[in-house]
Design a protein around this motif. Structure first.
Motif, PDB file in Angstrom:
ATOM      1  N   GLU A 140       1.978   3.307  -9.133  1.00 24.87           N
ATOM      2  CA  GLU A 140       2.152   4.350 -10.147  1.00 24.87           C
ATOM      3  C   GLU A 140       0.839   4.630 -10.868  1.00 24.87           C
ATOM      4  N   ALA A 141       0.118   3.578 -11.203  1.00 27.76           N
ATOM      5  CA  ALA A 141      -1.151   3.759 -11.898  1.00 27.76           C
ATOM      6  C   ALA A 141      -2.165   4.491 -11.024  1.00 27.76           C
ATOM      7  N   ALA A 142      -2.202   4.156  -9.738  1.00 27.00           N
ATOM      8  CA  ALA A 142      -3.155   4.803  -8.831  1.00 27.00           C
ATOM      9  C   ALA A 142      -2.846   6.282  -8.666  1.00 27.00           C
ATOM     10  N   LEU A 143      -1.580   6.618  -8.493  1.00 27.08           N
ATOM     11  CA  LEU A 143      -1.198   8.026  -8.335  1.00 27.08           C
ATOM     12  C   LEU A 143      -1.562   8.830  -9.581  1.00 27.08           C
ATOM     13  N   ARG A 144      -1.293   8.271 -10.739  1.00 25.20           N
ATOM     14  CA  ARG A 144      -1.614   8.984 -11.974  1.00 25.20           C
ATOM     15  C   ARG A 144      -3.118   9.115 -12.158  1.00 25.20           C
ATOM     16  N   CYS A 145      -3.856   8.089 -11.757  1.00 25.58           N
ATOM     17  CA  CYS A 145      -5.315   8.135 -11.850  1.00 25.58           C
ATOM     18  C   CYS A 145      -5.876   9.254 -10.980  1.00 25.58           C
ATOM     19  N   VAL A 198      -9.405  10.486   2.022  1.00 27.08           N
ATOM     20  CA  VAL A 198      -9.523   9.067   2.317  1.00 27.08           C
ATOM     21  C   VAL A 198      -8.191   8.388   2.044  1.00 27.08           C
ATOM     22  N   SER A 199      -7.967   7.267   2.726  1.00 29.87           N
ATOM     23  CA  SER A 199      -6.785   6.441   2.507  1.00 29.87           C
ATOM     24  C   SER A 199      -7.223   5.093   1.951  1.00 29.87           C
ATOM     25  N   THR A 200      -6.393   4.533   1.065  1.00 31.25           N
ATOM     26  CA  THR A 200      -6.769   3.254   0.471  1.00 31.25           C
ATOM     27  C   THR A 200      -5.547   2.557  -0.088  1.00 31.25           C
ATOM     28  N   ARG A 201      -5.784   1.389  -0.663  1.00 30.03           N
ATOM     29  CA  ARG A 201      -4.730   0.623  -1.320  1.00 30.03           C
ATOM     30  C   ARG A 201      -4.627   1.040  -2.787  1.00 30.03           C
ATOM     31  N   PRO A 202      -3.443   0.957  -3.367  1.00 28.98           N
ATOM     32  CA  PRO A 202      -3.310   1.353  -4.784  1.00 28.98           C
ATOM     33  C   PRO A 202      -4.052   0.447  -5.747  1.00 28.98           C
ATOM     34  N   ASP A 203      -4.238  -0.823  -5.385  1.00 25.44           N
ATOM     35  CA  ASP A 203      -4.931  -1.733  -6.299  1.00 25.44           C
ATOM     36  C   ASP A 203      -6.439  -1.703  -6.111  1.00 25.44           C
ATOM     37  N   CYS A 204      -6.938  -0.727  -5.357  1.00 25.31           N
ATOM     38  CA  CYS A 204      -8.386  -0.582  -5.158  1.00 25.31           C
ATOM     39  C   CYS A 204      -8.886   0.747  -5.722  1.00 25.31           C
ATOM     40  N   LEU A 205      -8.186   1.258  -6.729  1.00 27.56           N
ATOM     41  CA  LEU A 205      -8.577   2.514  -7.370  1.00 27.56           C
ATOM     42  C   LEU A 205      -8.591   2.349  -8.879  1.00 27.56           C
ATOM     43  N   ASP A 206      -9.571   2.960  -9.499  1.00 25.78           N
ATOM     44  CA  ASP A 206      -9.603   3.101 -10.951  1.00 25.78           C
ATOM     45  C   ASP A 206     -10.297   4.428 -11.267  1.00 25.78           C
ATOM     46  N   ASP A 207     -10.386   4.762 -12.542  1.00 23.06           N
ATOM     47  CA  ASP A 207     -10.954   6.055 -12.917  1.00 23.06           C
ATOM     48  C   ASP A 207     -12.378   6.230 -12.401  1.00 23.06           C
ATOM     49  N   ALA A 208     -13.210   5.188 -12.546  1.00 25.24           N
ATOM     50  CA  ALA A 208     -14.605   5.294 -12.131  1.00 25.24           C
ATOM     51  C   ALA A 208     -14.715   5.516 -10.623  1.00 25.24           C
ATOM     52  N   THR A 209     -13.875   4.822  -9.851  1.00 28.12           N
ATOM     53  CA  THR A 209     -13.914   4.964  -8.398  1.00 28.12           C
ATOM     54  C   THR A 209     -13.493   6.362  -7.977  1.00 28.12           C
TER      55      THR A 209
END
Length: 352
Positions: A142-147, A94-105
């Motif tokens: 950066e946060a999304a990639l690491r997540c 899937v493709s998405t925006r970096p500010d629409c990801l967190d650990d739970a997602t």
């Protein structure tokens, strides 16, 4: 066995922003409507029948998948589950925006068979992101990639060299930062100015000047080279040619239906030219390369050969599957010189 990608385009669905450069419906040739469960099942069945036993990868492109309501995400992924269980489908992307990801997602998506998440980074320069109307900063990428990596999934990053305020040095730093954040692969989409977008209005008003084709190739070859040195796969360079991209919709920018091949070809030209500097100007010579790289060495319309020997002196290209993909050998009058794109080429980003 290489998998076949089954694409589903959900253009702009879920996106909370309209970036200055964006018109996903033109880029994908899709209206952006979401496929139904039956359409997804039927499409996978159709691709399976023509895949000759090769595994399938299902990919949802274009929109921000994780920004869709969770129920909608579940409905899109539900019909894929039986194909995953049977082994017909190997993975889901899937493709998405970096500010629409967190650990739970990410955990929820992984539980439904998603193994690859690409994020639209575009740039790692906060000023460039602000000028482009992205609505997030570089830290979010950066946060999304690491997540994604922490949850055991493969992470991809899409970069757009040439956005407003961007420079070759900034584009290079963006690549360095996504590599450092753990990206497994990248796509390079040098900016294309599409009719009807805010960026088109800035271009037509003389307020924005995009990279042209030559400038884009010069920059992308260096970005590709850096990725190769870092062991990062570059899975695409340039927007895919389609019905939506034509002389009426593309006003300016770095676009060519075979941009990736043009960029790769420049790397081989630079390497051969460097090695062949030892060959006398009046001496014919041969270039040996891996069979899959013959067209890259020759160049489109034999352009590389013409530049190597504008006088017309013979340059013969010979395939040899014993060579690595990145290697070439130049031979003349019993002399033999070998080179490797990754280890023997060096670039100065300031030259772009």
């Amino acid at each position: 066995m290489k998998a076949v990608t089954v694409p589903f385009f959900i253009s702009h669905q879920g996106c909370p922003h309209a970036c200055v450069f964006c018109d996903q419906r033109v880029i994908s040739g899709s209206s952006g409507s979401l496929p139904s469960r039956q359409q997804i099942s039927d499409t996978i069945d159709s691709w399976r029948s023509s895949a000759a036993g090769r595994p399938l990868d299902v990919a949802f492109f274009g929109g921000s998948f994780s920004a869709l309501p969770e129920q909608v995400q579940d409905e899109l992924l539900a019909p894929v589950q039986s194909f995953l269980e049977s082994g017909v489908v190997r993975s889901v992307r899937v493709s998405t925006r970096p500010d629409c990801l967190d650990d739970a997602t990410v955990r929820r998506l992984a539980g439904q068979g998603v193994s690859v998440i690409e994020i639209g980074v575009q740039s790692m320069d906060d000023d460039v992101l602000a000028l482009s109307g992205r609505g997030h900063d570089a830290a979010a990428s950066e946060a999304a990639l690491r997540c994604i990596k922490e949850q055991g999934l493969a992470a991809g990053a899409q970069l757009m060299p040439g956005l407003p305020g961007d420079t070759p040095a900034a584009a290079f730093r963006s690549l360095e930062r996504v590599i450092a954040a753990g990206a497994d692969f990248v796509r390079f989409y040098p900016v294309v100015v599409l009719a009807g977008t805010p960026l088109a209005r800035s271009y037509q008003a003389g307020e924005y000047r995009p990279l042209d084709l030559e400038q884009g190739i010069a920059l992308c070859k260096q970005l590709l080279h850096r990725a190769m040195r870092g062991g990062i796969d570059v899975i695409r360079i340039g927007l895919q040619a389609g019905d939506g991209l034509n002389s009426a919709t593309v006003l300016a920018g770095c676009w060519h239906p075979a941009l990736g091949q043009l960029v790769r070809s420049e790397l081989y030209f630079d390497l051969v030219r460097q090695i062949a500097a030892a060959v006398p100007d009046d001496a014919p010579f041969s270039v040996t390369c891996h069979p899959s790289r013959v067209s890259d060495v020759i160049g489109q319309k034999r352009r590389n050969l013409a530049r190597l020997r504008p006088s017309g002196i013979s340059v013969r290209v010979v395939p040899d599957d014993a060579l690595l993909l990145e290697e070439v050998v130049v031979e003349y009058l019993g002399h033999c010189f070998k080179g490797n794109i990754i280890t023997d080429l060096n670039y100065n980003i300031s030259e772009v």
